[in-house]
Write a protein that holds these residues in place. Structure first.
Motif, PDB file in Angstrom:
ATOM      1  N   GLU A 162      30.599  27.455  22.289  1.00  0.00           N
ATOM      2  CA  GLU A 162      32.075  27.993  22.152  1.00  0.00           C
ATOM      3  C   GLU A 162      32.085  29.445  22.858  1.00  0.00           C
ATOM      4  O   GLU A 162      32.790  29.827  23.556  1.00  0.00           O
ATOM      5  CB  GLU A 162      32.772  27.861  21.014  1.00  0.00           C
ATOM      6  N   VAL A 163      30.998  30.232  22.046  1.00  0.00           N
ATOM      7  CA  VAL A 163      31.072  31.576  22.622  1.00  0.00           C
ATOM      8  C   VAL A 163      30.685  31.715  24.044  1.00  0.00           C
ATOM      9  O   VAL A 163      31.186  32.445  24.703  1.00  0.00           O
ATOM     10  CB  VAL A 163      30.104  32.467  21.568  1.00  0.00           C
ATOM     11  N   ALA A 206      31.010  29.818  26.377  1.00  0.00           N
ATOM     12  CA  ALA A 206      32.172  29.103  27.483  1.00  0.00           C
ATOM     13  C   ALA A 206      33.224  30.373  27.291  1.00  0.00           C
ATOM     14  O   ALA A 206      33.925  30.532  28.256  1.00  0.00           O
ATOM     15  CB  ALA A 206      32.970  27.914  26.660  1.00  0.00           C
ATOM     16  N   GLU A 207      33.419  30.874  26.339  1.00  0.00           N
ATOM     17  CA  GLU A 207      34.349  32.188  26.175  1.00  0.00           C
ATOM     18  C   GLU A 207      34.216  33.293  27.070  1.00  0.00           C
ATOM     19  O   GLU A 207      34.824  33.782  27.796  1.00  0.00           O
ATOM     20  CB  GLU A 207      34.739  32.543  24.815  1.00  0.00           C
ATOM     21  N   GLN A 208      32.754  33.524  26.979  1.00  0.00           N
ATOM     22  CA  GLN A 208      32.147  34.640  27.957  1.00  0.00           C
ATOM     23  C   GLN A 208      32.320  34.070  29.441  1.00  0.00           C
ATOM     24  O   GLN A 208      32.756  35.039  30.227  1.00  0.00           O
ATOM     25  CB  GLN A 208      30.741  34.883  27.422  1.00  0.00           C
ATOM     26  N   SER A 235      34.630  32.226  30.854  1.00  0.00           N
ATOM     27  CA  SER A 235      36.273  32.397  31.060  1.00  0.00           C
ATOM     28  C   SER A 235      36.331  33.758  31.364  1.00  0.00           C
ATOM     29  O   SER A 235      37.129  34.119  32.467  1.00  0.00           O
ATOM     30  CB  SER A 235      36.795  31.994  30.171  1.00  0.00           C
ATOM     31  N   LYS A 236      35.974  34.743  30.694  1.00  0.00           N
ATOM     32  CA  LYS A 236      36.176  36.241  30.883  1.00  0.00           C
ATOM     33  C   LYS A 236      35.753  36.535  32.257  1.00  0.00           C
ATOM     34  O   LYS A 236      36.316  37.434  32.969  1.00  0.00           O
ATOM     35  CB  LYS A 236      35.782  36.948  29.628  1.00  0.00           C
ATOM     36  N   SER A 283      37.787  35.462  35.030  1.00  0.00           N
ATOM     37  CA  SER A 283      39.236  36.244  35.163  1.00  0.00           C
ATOM     38  C   SER A 283      38.859  37.650  35.992  1.00  0.00           C
ATOM     39  O   SER A 283      39.512  37.992  36.732  1.00  0.00           O
ATOM     40  CB  SER A 283      39.721  36.324  33.846  1.00  0.00           C
TER      41      SER A 283
END
Length: 841
Positions: free
Chosen positions: A191-192, A194-196, A198-199, A202
């Protein structure tokens, strides 16, 4: 128990080879059903693609381990035959290249094995085998979780999804590795990670939008440049249109100029070709003045004049047969020139034909006047000088043959008539000289009546002069004549004269033929010279047969001519020549005469009548056959016509054997065995003297018949010289055969010692010798002196008599032991009797 065996097989056999056992069944071979084995279905997952195998597994010799005996690929399986779809049975067949018949231990094992084979074939095979006589419930695609583990499922999923899978490129793989190295946390917390990601995505999107907004001025500048470029392109296009209008006018003018140039070129080409054709026509129809002069007034009597006329005639022929187009032949100049050539050709043909006609007639008359020079000589006049004089006209004859065939044919006829009369006289005188030479040489001997004219009348006289008697005296005299020095000398003279005649004829014919082929330019030289084919032609044309010889004299010259003509036909190098065909025809006639001689001899043998007054002796046709062989062997020695002689021998010998039997049966004065013995003995002697391999069977047969008939004659004539003694001992042998012991025969009244003494006393030595003397006179009277078989027969009788003596003596010793009984004469006495009788006569 089966599960344990299956686990054991998996561990021992298949696991070491990375194979997995899917199904097995315990089977026996049909129909014996003695030793069991296992059929195993196995998957090999290490291979790509996955492969399936079938194994026959047997226990080891000691019963401890298992071994693979046979193996097959599943894809080689063509058919599975369950034997019955309704009735339960343990039998089933597997069809590979060979059909294997099995019987399972249990029906359930068989059905489970077939079901697994069906599933494996459905999953792993493209060309699936046929399943026949199998219950439908076994052919359902149901996966048993106990049989298919996770590894097989992954293999199946991989094979099904193989088409959608796409591997990463090397760049994508390196970027993914870099990204993973920067984010070590991704290995523990997705999860961490995947969040990285996504950032970062962006941030990248914002950067892209900012870059697009910053480049707006550049876009406007680009649009302005595009508008200017469009304007400039329109201006260039207008200029190009104006240039096109100018060039269109120039194109029209150039096309007009090109058409004019083409017409000028075509006219010049036509003029040039017309000039070339006219020059070629003139050259073809132009005959040199010197050639025209030679054709009109050329000298045909000298070599130079003939050469000039030949060259002129050949030039005229080329002009008259020039390759000219049909349209040009209609030109007035061409027609006029052709008429001129035709007139020249006609006049020259007549002049040449007149000259050659006179020359042919003159040569025929001139050569005929010189015939007297060769009178009395066995020599044909030579025509070499005449041929040499004519051959220089050969080219002119060829021109005449091509130009005027009618005149050429007339000249050929004149030459043939003139020279044929000449050759008739020459050949006639030549043959007459040869005949006189033979007659004069033979006239010095006894047989001056022999006239070799070649006709049937003369041969008849020759036959009559030699005599036709078949008696013994005539045969002896004929044999003396044919073997005499006079006869051999006459034959030698005839040989020399005939060889000279044939050689001279060959020389003259070949020389004349070669000249005719050169002078008249004959083409077809392929005249068939095969004697067999010529014989068929002669039969179809009904040619008259030659004489029908009836005596040994006629046989002798027929055979001699056959050998001599055969040699000349074979040695003739000009097989397709007139001479070759003539010799071939002569050879055929002579061969027919030889065949008729043989047939006449056969008929004479069959017509021989049996004499009723005198004893038979050697039959006349046996003497004639011996005489014939003596002549034939001398004449055919070293000849290639031995095959014809051997065939004649075979026919004659066969008939002779038959007729000897006939004469023996019909003769009344001489015993049958004597006729057969004497004549077959003579035939054996004749055939042995010939030493002919083809007559070996006949020689053996003659010897066998001679031996058999001599034994039969000896036994029958000798009979029972000791008649009473013979009857007595026949009774003794009968008692012994009935069971009486030999030593007890003497105690019977009829065969006592006293009776034996009485019989023995009736045959003293003097009486026996007197009987043998009477027998010798009888044999001497029945046998002929010519064959000299008396002593042979007498010796054979001696052996038979001694055998009878030994038989009687042996019976006396065995049946009358210690009686000291014996015949009054001994074997030595018998030998002395036979010897004295033979010497006294």
């Amino acid at each position: 128990m089966s599960a344990i065996v299956k686990q054991q097989l998996q561990q021992e056999l298949f696991l070491p080879n990375d194979e997995r056992l899917i199904a097995m069944v315990t089977v026996f071979k049909v129909p014996r059903k003695r030793k069991s084995s296992y059929l195993c279905a196995v998957l090999n997952t290490t291979e790509t693609p996955v492969s399936a195998h079938l194994y026959q597994v047997k226990k080891g010799d000691r019963g401890e381990t298992h071994k693979k005996k046979l193996s097959w690929l599943l894809r080689d399986l063509r058919r599975v035959d369950g034997k019955s779809a309704e009735k339960e049975t343990t039998d089933f067949d597997l069809h590979f290249e060979k059909v294997y018949k099995w019987a399972a231990m249990k029906v359930e094992e068989k059905e489970n094995f077939i079901a697994n084979l069906w599933r494996l074939s459905q999953r792993f095979l493209i060309q699936k085998p046929d399943f026949v006589n199998v219950p439908g419930r076994l052919l359902e695609d149901v996966v048993d979780p106990r049989e298919v583990n996770q590894k097989s499922q992954s293999v199946d999923d991989l094979s099904m999804a193989g088409e959608d899978y796409q591997a990463l490129s090397s760049k994508e793989e390196s970027d993914l590795e870099l990204l993973m190295s920067e984010c070590q946390v991704a290995m523990s917390n997705a999860e961490v990670f995947a969040e990285q990601l996504s950032k970062q995505l962006s941030v990248l999107d914002g950067a892209n939008i900012h870059s697009i907004m910053g480049s707006e001025d550049q876009v406007l500048n680009l649009m302005r440049l595009l508008d200017e470029g469009i304007t400039e392109a329109e201006r260039i296009e207008n200029k190009l249109n104006s240039y096109d209008l100018i060039l269109a006018n120039v194109k029209e003018q150039m096309e007009v100029m090109q058409d004019k140039d083409t017409l000028v070129t075509l006219r010049n080409t036509n003029h040039q070709r017309l000039l070339e054709h006219l020059q070629h026509l003139v050259s073809q129809l132009d005959l040199d003045l010197k050639h025209m002069q030679a054709l009109m007034d050329g000298d045909l009597t000298t070599p130079n004049g003939i050469f000039e006329c030949t060259a002129a005639a050949q030039a005229l022929h080329r002009c008259m047969n020039a390759d000219i187009h049909a349209s040009m032949l209609k030109m007035a100049a061409v027609e006029e020139q052709q008429k001129r050539f035709k007139k020249l050709s006609t006049n020259f043909s007549k002049r040449l034909a007149h000259h050659l006609n006179n020359l042919f007639i003159h040569q025929g008359n001139e050569l005929g006047e010189n015939l007297s020079r060769f009178a009395g000589e066995i020599r044909m006049p030579q025509h070499g000088s005449a041929h040499k004089e004519l051959v220089i006209y050969a080219d002119l004859m060829l021109w005449l043959k091509n130009t005027d065939p009618a005149i050429f044919g007339g000249l050929s006829k004149v030459y043939t008539e003139s020279l044929s009369r000449l050759y008739v006289r020459e050949v006639g005188d030549f043959l007459e000289s040869a005949k006189q030479r033979v007659v004069s040489k033979e006239g010095k001997g006894k047989h001056s009546t022999l006239k070799l004219t070649g006709s049937s009348t003369s041969l008849t006289k020759m036959v009559e002069s030699r005599g036709r008697s078949s008696s013994m005296q005539s045969v002896d005299s004929a044999s003396q004549v044919y073997g005499s020095e006079t006869d051999l000398a006459a034959r030698n003279v005839f040989d020399q004269v005939l060889e000279k005649v044939l050689s001279e004829l060959e020389r003259v014919c070949i020389a004349e033929q070669d000249f005719c082929f050169r002078f008249f330019h004959l083409i077809d030289k392929t005249v068939v010279a095969n004697p067999e084919q010529t014989a068929k032609d002669a039969e179809q044309e009904g040619q008259e047969d030659v004489w029908q010889p009836q005596s040994s004299v006629a046989n002798e010259f027929t055979m001699y001519m056959l050998v001599r003509m055969s040699q000349h036909v074979i040695n003739n190098q000009h097989q397709g020549s007139f001479l070759g065909k003539t010799f071939g025809n002569c050879l055929i006639k002579v061969k027919r005469g030889f065949d008729k001689c043989v047939e006449a001899m056969i008929q004479n043998v069959k017509d021989v009548k049996v004499s009723k007054k005198n004893r038979c002796g050697i039959i006349s046709f046996v003497h004639q056959f011996e005489e014939f062989t003596n002549m034939a062997e001398v004449i055919f020695k070293g000849s290639d016509r031995r095959t014809d002689l051997n065939k004649a021998y075979a026919k004659l010998v066969h008939v002779l054997f038959e007729q000897i039997q006939r004469v023996a049966m019909e003769h009344q004065k001489t015993p049958r065995e004597v006729v057969l013995m004497e004549n077959f003995h003579r035939m054996f002697s004749i055939l042995s003297h010939l030493k002919n391999a083809g007559l070996e069977d006949a020689r053996k047969e003659a010897k066998q018949r001679y031996t058999e008939n001599m034994q039969a004659y000896t036994t029958n004539l000798l009979g029972r010289p000791l008649e009473k003694l013979h009857i007595f001992f026949e009774g003794v042998e009968a008692r012994v055969a009935a069971g009486v012991k030999r030593e007890e025969v003497g105690f019977q009244l009829a065969f006592s010692k006293q009776e034996l003494r009485k019989v023995i006393k009736e045959y003293p030595g003097k009486e026996v010798k007197k009987t043998l003397e009477h027998l010798y006179k009888k044999v001497e009277k029945q046998l002929c002196e010519e064959e000299n078989l008396l002593q042979v027969v007498w010796h054979e009788m001696q052996d038979v008599f001694i055998n009878q003596y030994k038989r009687y003596d042996d019976l006396m010793k065995k049946c009358y032991p210690d009686s000291q009984l014996a015949l009054e004469f001994t074997i030595d006495n018998v030998l002395q009797y036979f010897s004295d009788i033979a010497q006294s006569h």
